[in-house]
Write a protein that holds these residues in place. Structure first.
Motif, PDB file in Angstrom:
ATOM      1  N   LEU A 149       0.825  -1.203   0.000  1.00  0.00           N
ATOM      2  CA  LEU A 149       0.000   0.000   0.000  1.00  0.00           C
ATOM      3  C   LEU A 149       0.864   1.260   0.000  1.00  0.00           C
ATOM      4  N   LEU A 150       1.973   1.240   0.749  1.00  0.00           N
ATOM      5  CA  LEU A 150       2.872   2.391   0.760  1.00  0.00           C
ATOM      6  C   LEU A 150       3.519   2.596  -0.605  1.00  0.00           C
ATOM      7  N   MET A 151       3.870   1.498  -1.278  1.00  0.00           N
ATOM      8  CA  MET A 151       4.426   1.596  -2.627  1.00  0.00           C
ATOM      9  C   MET A 151       3.408   2.198  -3.581  1.00  0.00           C
ATOM     10  N   ALA A 152       2.148   1.799  -3.427  1.00  0.00           N
ATOM     11  CA  ALA A 152       1.089   2.333  -4.287  1.00  0.00           C
ATOM     12  C   ALA A 152       0.934   3.835  -4.077  1.00  0.00           C
ATOM     13  N   ILE A 153       0.999   4.281  -2.826  1.00  0.00           N
ATOM     14  CA  ILE A 153       0.897   5.718  -2.549  1.00  0.00           C
ATOM     15  C   ILE A 153       2.072   6.471  -3.171  1.00  0.00           C
ATOM     16  N   GLY A 154       3.280   5.904  -3.061  1.00  0.00           N
ATOM     17  CA  GLY A 154       4.443   6.550  -3.660  1.00  0.00           C
ATOM     18  C   GLY A 154       4.330   6.661  -5.173  1.00  0.00           C
ATOM     19  N   LEU A 155       3.721   5.658  -5.789  1.00  0.00           N
ATOM     20  CA  LEU A 155       3.561   5.678  -7.236  1.00  0.00           C
ATOM     21  C   LEU A 155       2.484   6.660  -7.674  1.00  0.00           C
ATOM     22  N   ILE A 156       1.524   6.916  -6.792  1.00  0.00           N
ATOM     23  CA  ILE A 156       0.446   7.850  -7.113  1.00  0.00           C
ATOM     24  C   ILE A 156       0.948   9.293  -7.128  1.00  0.00           C
ATOM     25  N   LEU A 157       2.065   9.586  -6.443  1.00  0.00           N
ATOM     26  CA  LEU A 157       2.554  10.964  -6.327  1.00  0.00           C
ATOM     27  C   LEU A 157       2.782  11.632  -7.682  1.00  0.00           C
ATOM     28  N   PRO A 158       3.598  11.053  -8.602  1.00  0.00           N
ATOM     29  CA  PRO A 158       3.774  11.749  -9.890  1.00  0.00           C
ATOM     30  C   PRO A 158       2.477  11.826 -10.693  1.00  0.00           C
ATOM     31  N   LEU A 159       1.602  10.836 -10.531  1.00  0.00           N
ATOM     32  CA  LEU A 159       0.317  10.888 -11.226  1.00  0.00           C
ATOM     33  C   LEU A 159      -0.536  12.026 -10.689  1.00  0.00           C
ATOM     34  N   SER A 160      -0.490  12.226  -9.386  1.00  0.00           N
ATOM     35  CA  SER A 160      -1.226  13.330  -8.780  1.00  0.00           C
ATOM     36  C   SER A 160      -0.690  14.672  -9.267  1.00  0.00           C
ATOM     37  N   VAL A 161       0.622  14.773  -9.378  1.00  0.00           N
ATOM     38  CA  VAL A 161       1.230  16.008  -9.895  1.00  0.00           C
ATOM     39  C   VAL A 161       0.763  16.272 -11.322  1.00  0.00           C
ATOM     40  N   MET A 162       0.749  15.224 -12.148  1.00  0.00           N
ATOM     41  CA  MET A 162       0.338  15.382 -13.539  1.00  0.00           C
ATOM     42  C   MET A 162      -1.129  15.795 -13.638  1.00  0.00           C
ATOM     43  N   PHE A 163      -2.007  15.098 -12.905  1.00  0.00           N
ATOM     44  CA  PHE A 163      -3.433  15.440 -12.938  1.00  0.00           C
ATOM     45  C   PHE A 163      -3.677  16.864 -12.440  1.00  0.00           C
ATOM     46  N   SER A 164      -2.979  17.252 -11.380  1.00  0.00           N
ATOM     47  CA  SER A 164      -3.180  18.587 -10.817  1.00  0.00           C
ATOM     48  C   SER A 164      -2.780  19.668 -11.801  1.00  0.00           C
ATOM     49  N   ALA A 165      -1.636  19.486 -12.459  1.00  0.00           N
ATOM     50  CA  ALA A 165      -1.169  20.492 -13.416  1.00  0.00           C
ATOM     51  C   ALA A 165      -2.092  20.575 -14.629  1.00  0.00           C
ATOM     52  N   ILE A 166      -2.525  19.418 -15.136  1.00  0.00           N
ATOM     53  CA  ILE A 166      -3.420  19.424 -16.301  1.00  0.00           C
ATOM     54  C   ILE A 166      -4.748  20.079 -15.947  1.00  0.00           C
ATOM     55  N   CYS A 167      -5.306  19.717 -14.796  1.00  0.00           N
ATOM     56  CA  CYS A 167      -6.590  20.301 -14.392  1.00  0.00           C
ATOM     57  C   CYS A 167      -6.479  21.814 -14.211  1.00  0.00           C
ATOM     58  N   MET A 168      -5.381  22.279 -13.621  1.00  0.00           N
ATOM     59  CA  MET A 168      -5.216  23.723 -13.439  1.00  0.00           C
ATOM     60  C   MET A 168      -5.066  24.442 -14.776  1.00  0.00           C
ATOM     61  N   ALA A 169      -4.264  23.867 -15.676  1.00  0.00           N
ATOM     62  CA  ALA A 169      -4.045  24.505 -16.968  1.00  0.00           C
ATOM     63  C   ALA A 169      -5.336  24.597 -17.774  1.00  0.00           C
ATOM     64  N   MET A 170      -6.186  23.587 -17.653  1.00  0.00           N
ATOM     65  CA  MET A 170      -7.452  23.600 -18.391  1.00  0.00           C
ATOM     66  C   MET A 170      -8.489  24.484 -17.705  1.00  0.00           C
ATOM     67  N   ALA A 171      -8.548  24.430 -16.384  1.00  0.00           N
ATOM     68  CA  ALA A 171      -9.589  25.158 -15.660  1.00  0.00           C
ATOM     69  C   ALA A 171      -9.353  26.657 -15.644  1.00  0.00           C
ATOM     70  N   VAL A 172      -8.102  27.101 -15.731  1.00  0.00           N
ATOM     71  CA  VAL A 172      -7.827  28.529 -15.648  1.00  0.00           C
ATOM     72  C   VAL A 172      -8.394  29.271 -16.861  1.00  0.00           C
ATOM     73  N   GLY A 173      -8.639  28.559 -17.944  1.00  0.00           N
ATOM     74  CA  GLY A 173      -9.226  29.188 -19.110  1.00  0.00           C
ATOM     75  C   GLY A 173     -10.722  29.381 -19.014  1.00  0.00           C
ATOM     76  N   ALA A 174     -11.364  28.782 -17.998  1.00  0.00           N
ATOM     77  CA  ALA A 174     -12.812  28.917 -17.841  1.00  0.00           C
ATOM     78  C   ALA A 174     -13.146  30.225 -17.141  1.00  0.00           C
ATOM     79  N   ARG A 175     -14.338  30.760 -17.448  1.00  0.00           N
ATOM     80  CA  ARG A 175     -14.760  32.024 -16.857  1.00  0.00           C
ATOM     81  C   ARG A 175     -15.688  31.838 -15.668  1.00  0.00           C
ATOM     82  N   SER A 176     -16.066  30.589 -15.376  1.00  0.00           N
ATOM     83  CA  SER A 176     -16.934  30.306 -14.239  1.00  0.00           C
ATOM     84  C   SER A 176     -16.687  28.878 -13.784  1.00  0.00           C
ATOM     85  N   TYR A 177     -17.167  28.560 -12.574  1.00  0.00           N
ATOM     86  CA  TYR A 177     -17.010  27.208 -12.033  1.00  0.00           C
ATOM     87  C   TYR A 177     -17.712  26.200 -12.936  1.00  0.00           C
ATOM     88  N   LYS A 178     -18.891  26.553 -13.412  1.00  0.00           N
ATOM     89  CA  LYS A 178     -19.653  25.654 -14.279  1.00  0.00           C
ATOM     90  C   LYS A 178     -18.921  25.389 -15.585  1.00  0.00           C
TER      91      LYS A 178
END
Length: 678
Positions: free
Chosen positions: A282-311
Motif C-alpha cells: 500500500l505504501l508503494m502504491a501511494i508513492g507511485l500515485i505521487l507523480p500521477l497526482s502532480v500530472m493530474f493537478s497540473a493538467i486540471c489547473m491549466a485547463m480550468a484557468v481558461g474557464a470564466r466560471s465554475y460551471k
C-alpha cells in the motif's frame, strides 16, 4: 523563485479549500463513505441474491418424458427442480411461466438400448438468471444419466469402468495467499485510485482558478508582490495536496472496509478470507500515485484557468474523465501483464503496477520507468499551467477570447517574425506525440513493418506542423532552416562518427545492466529483414532520411527552440534529449538514444541551424543499417551481434572518444565565432 511566498500561497489556498464544504465533501468525505457502500454493501447484496437464486425452485417441463422414464425420475428427484405441466411451454419460457424445458425424442430408451445415437434438446431464456440456473441443473442431470448409461454398457461388456477415467488430475496452486488475494484486490484498487486521484485534483483545480475568477478574488492575488510562477506553484501545491490526500484516504477507506468485512463475515463467508496483503504494498502504491497526482493537478489547473466560471470549468474538465478511464481499466483486462514497454505509458503503468504491488511483486525496473515517464508528463503539464497564467486573456474572465489550448499562438494578430512557441506548448507537444506513437505502436506486425514506419513518421510530423500553422509562426525562423557556417559540416561529421561508435558501446553497457529480452532482438531482426528485402535506397529512405528529417524537425527544431529562451541551452538540450529517448518507446535503447539526442541538440544549438542535426541523424541510422547488411566487413560493429555485447577494441574506442571530443570543441568554437541569434 521565493519559496516562502509559495508556501504562504499554498497554505492560504488550503485554508480556502477546507472552508468550501462542497469541495471538502467531494474530495475527502465521499471516499470514506463510498467504499463501505460499494465493497460491503454490494458484496452482501450479491451473496444474498446468490443464496436466494440457489434456493429458488426451477420450474421445468419435460416433453416426451414417457420415452425416458429413468431420466425423468432422476430429474424429478433432483434438488431445486420442480416438474410442471405446460402445454404451451415454448411461449411459457419467454413469458416466465416456465424456467426451462427438456424435449426427449420418441424411442429414446430403445435408441440407448440398441446403441443408436440420439439427441435431447434443452430450451431456456438466457436473459433471465433463473432460467440459466434451471438450464445448468438440467444439463447436470442429463450428463449424469449419460455417464450411468456408458458405465452400464462397460459392465455389460465386462470392461473395467476405469476406462472412462484412466487417470485423475490433481491441481496445486503454488501462488501464495498474498498473490491470490492481492491480484484480485489490485485489479480494482489501481482503477479506483487513479479515478479518485483525478477527482481529488478535479474540484480543487476548478475552485482555485475558475472559482476565484467567478468570485472576483483572482485580481487581488495578481496585484500582490508574488510573481505569476509563484502563484501557480502555490495553487498547484494546494491541488496536489488535496489529490494525494484523496488517494491516501481511498487506500485507508478500502483497508478499513476490508478489515470490517473480515471481522463481521470472515467466520461465516468464504468470500472474505483473512487479509494477508503486505502494508508495504500500500505504501508503494501511494508513492507511485505521487507523480500521477502532480500530472493530474497540473493538467486540471491549466485547463480550468481558461474557464470564466465554475460551471464552465466543470464542462472543460469533464472529458478528462473519459480520456483517463480506458487506460485506468488496464488492470481489469484479463491476460494483461506489466512489461517495460507498458511501464512507459502513463496511467496504464500505474494501473498495472499497483496490481503487481498488491500481489507482492515489486518490479523495480518497471517502477523506475513508470516513475520517469509519468514525472516527465507531470513537468510538461506544469509548464503548460505556468504558461496559461502568464496570458492576460486567460486570467481575466471578461476577456472576449479565452484560449486554453496549448496549440494556439499567443495572439490572433500576425506573429512577429522571430516569435516562438511557448515552453508549455513544446512540453504538451511531446506528451501528445508519446500518446500518438503508443496508439499506433501495435501496427508494427511483420507484414506492416515498413508501412508502420511511414505512419509513425507521419504522426510525428503532423502535430508540430499544426502548432506552427495555428500559431502563424514563421516556420523557417522557428526551426532554423538556415544554412550553417561551412566549417560546421566537417565538425558534424567528426562528431557523429565518434558519437555513433560510443552509442554502440552504450547499448552494450545497457545490455549488461538490463539484458535485452528475446522479443527485443526478434523485433529488430524482423525490421532489418523487411528493410533488406527492399532496394538499398528505399531502405535508407525509410530508416535514415525520413527519421532524420521528421524527428529533427520536431525535437531539434520546434521543441528545442521553444525551450531555449526559458531554460537556456543546457536545460533545453537535456529535456529534448530525454524526450527524444522516450519517444522511441523502447527502454532497452533509452541510454543510446538519449546520448544521441544530446549530441544532436548540441549540434543544432551551436551551429544555429537544423541541417547539421538532420545530417547527423541520417548518418547514425544509415551506419547502423549498412553495418548489419554488410557486417562481414566489420563484424565487431554489428549492432545485432549475439547477445548485443559489442565491445569495441581499445584503440577504436579511443579513436571514437578523440573524434567526439575534437568535434564538440570544433562546434563550440563555431558557436563562439557565430553572430547568429539563438
Amino acid at each position: 523563485m521565493r519559496f516562502d511566498i509559495i508556501r504562504t500561497i499554498w497554505l492560504k489556498e488550503l485554508r480556502d479549500l477546507f472552508r468550501d464544504k462542497r469541495t471538502l465533501f467531494v474530495t475527502l468525505i465521499l471516499p470514506l463513505l463510498l467504499y463501505p457502500l460499494l465493497l460491503v454493501g454490494v458484496s452482501l447484496l450479491t451473496i444474498s441474491q446468490m443464496g436466494k437464486l440457489e434456493r429458488q425452485q426451477s420450474r421445468v417441463v419435460v416433453v416426451g418424458g414417457e420415452a425416458a422414464p429413468a431420466l425423468c425420475a432422476r430429474i424429478d428427484t433432483m434438488s431445486g427442480v420442480r416438474l410442471v405441466e405446460d402445454a404451451d411451454w415454448e411461449a411459457g419460457i419467454p413469458a416466465n411461466r416456465v424456467d426451462a424445458a427438456l424435449r426427449i425424442p420418441p424411442g429414446f430408451d430403445d435408441s440407448v438400448f440398441f446403441h443408436r445415437h440420439t439427441q435431447v434438446e434443452l430450451f431456456h431464456n438466457s436473459s433471465r438468471d433463473v432460467s440459466v440456473r434451471a438450464k445448468e441443473r438440467l444439463t447436470r442431470a442429463v450428463a449424469a444419466y449419460r455417464e450411468d448409461v456408458v458405465r452400464s454398457r462397460l459392465v455389460e461388456l465386462r470392461a473395467d469402468t476405469t476406462l472412462l477415467e484412466p487417470f485423475g488430475i490433481s491441481q496445486n496452486n503454488l501462488a501464495t495467499a498474498e498473490q491470490k488475494q492481492g491480484t484480485e484486490v489490485g485489479k480494482l484498487l489501481g482503477y479506483l485510485l487513479i479515478i479518485m486521484t483525478l477527482a481529488g485534483a478535479f474540484y480543487p483545480a476548478i475552485d482555485l482558478t475558475a472559482g476565484e475568477k467567478e468570485r472576483g478574488t483572482m485580481e487581488t492575488l495578481l496585484v500582490s508582490p508574488a510573481a505569476r510562477s509563484e502563484i501557480v506553484f502555490g495553487k498547484f501545491l494546494a491541488t496536489v495536496t488535496m489529490s494525494m490526500t484523496t488517494a491516501t484516504l481511498n487506500i485507508a477507506s478500502i483497508g478499513a472496509t476490508m478489515l470490517y468485512a473480515v471481522s463481521v463475515m470472515g467466520k461465516s463467508a468464504s468470500a472474505f478470507p483473512e487479509i494477508v496483503i503486505n502494508p508495504a504494498s500500500l505504501l508503494m502504491a501511494i508513492g507511485l500515485i505521487l507523480p500521477l497526482s502532480v500530472m493530474f493537478s497540473a493538467i486540471c489547473m491549466a485547463m480550468a484557468v481558461g474557464a470564466r466560471s465554475y460551471k464552465e470549468g466543470q464542462s472543460l474538465l469533464t472529458p478528462l474523465y473519459s480520456i483517463v478511464l480506458l487506460p485506468a481499466m488496464f488492470s481489469l483486462l484479463p491476460g494483461t501483464e506489466m512489461s517495460p514497454r507498458l511501464a512507459a505509458i502513463p496511467i496504464v503503468n500505474i494501473s498495472l503496477l499497483i496490481k503487481e504491488y498488491m500481489a507482492g511483486n515489486y518490479l523495480w525496473q518497471e517502477t523506475a520507468i513508470a516513475f520517469a515517464s509519468t514525472s516527465m508528463l507531470a513537468v510538461a503539464a506544469l509548464f503548460w499551467a505556468v504558461s496559461q497564467f502568464r496570458q492576460e486573456s486567460v486570467l481575466f474572465r471578461h476577456s472576449e477570447a479565452v484560449r486554453w489550448s496549448p496549440f494556439r499562438g499567443p495572439s490572433k494578430l500576425a506573429q512577429a517574425a522571430d516569435a516562438l512557441p511557448t515552453a508549455g506548448t513544446a512540453a504538451m507537444l511531446v506528451a501528445v506525440e508519446l500518446i500518438l506513437l503508443f496508439a499506433i505502436s501495435g501496427m508494427a506486425a511483420e507484414r506492416l513493418m515498413l508501412r508502420s514506419i511511414l505512419i509513425s513518421q507521419g504522426a510525428i510530423l503532423i502535430p508540430p506542423l499544426y502548432v506552427l500553422y495555428r500559431g502563424r509562426y514563421n516556420l523557417r525562423a522557428v526551426v532554423k532552416l538556415v544554412p550553417p557556417a561551412p566549417a560546421a559540416w566537417p565538425a558534424v561529421v567528426l562528431t557523429i562518427a565518434g558519437g555513433w561508435l560510443i552509442s554502440v558501446q552504450l547499448a552494450s553497457l545497457q545490455n549488461v545492466v538490463m539484458p535485452f529480452p528475446p522479443e527485443f532482438l526478434e523485433h529488430f531482426l524482423e525490421l532489418f529483414e523487411s528493410l533488406n528485402a527492399q532496394p538499398v535506397f528505399v531502405a535508407l529512405l525509410l530508416l535514415a532520411v525520413l527519421p532524420g528529417v521528421v524527428e529533427e524537425f520536431l525535437f531539434r527544431g520546434l521543441v528545442l527552440r521553444a525551450l531555449l529562451p526559458r531554460f537556456g541551452p543546457g536545460g533545453a538540450i537535456v529535456f529534448t534529449a530525454v524526450a527524444f529517448g522516450l519517444l522511441h518507446l523502447d527502454p532497452y535503447r533509452l541510454l543510446s538514444t538519449t546520448f544521441l539526442g544530446l549530441l544532436l541538440g548540441y549540434m543544432a544549438w551551436s551551429t544555429g541551424s537544423l541541417f547539421p542535426a538532420m545530417l547527423a541523424h541520417f548518418a547514425n541510422n544509415a551506419l547502423s543499417f549498412v553495418v548489419q547488411k554488410y557486417g562481414d566487413a566489420a563484424p565487431f560493429l554489428g549492432p545485432l551481434d549475439e547477445g548485443l555485447t559489442v565491445w569495441l577494441p581499445w584503440y577504436l574506442l579511443l579513436a571514437a572518444l578523440a573524434g567526439l571530443v575534437v568535434g564538440l570543441l570544433w562546434l563550440k568554437s563555431i558557436r563562439e565565432r557565430s553572430v547568429r541569434p539563438i
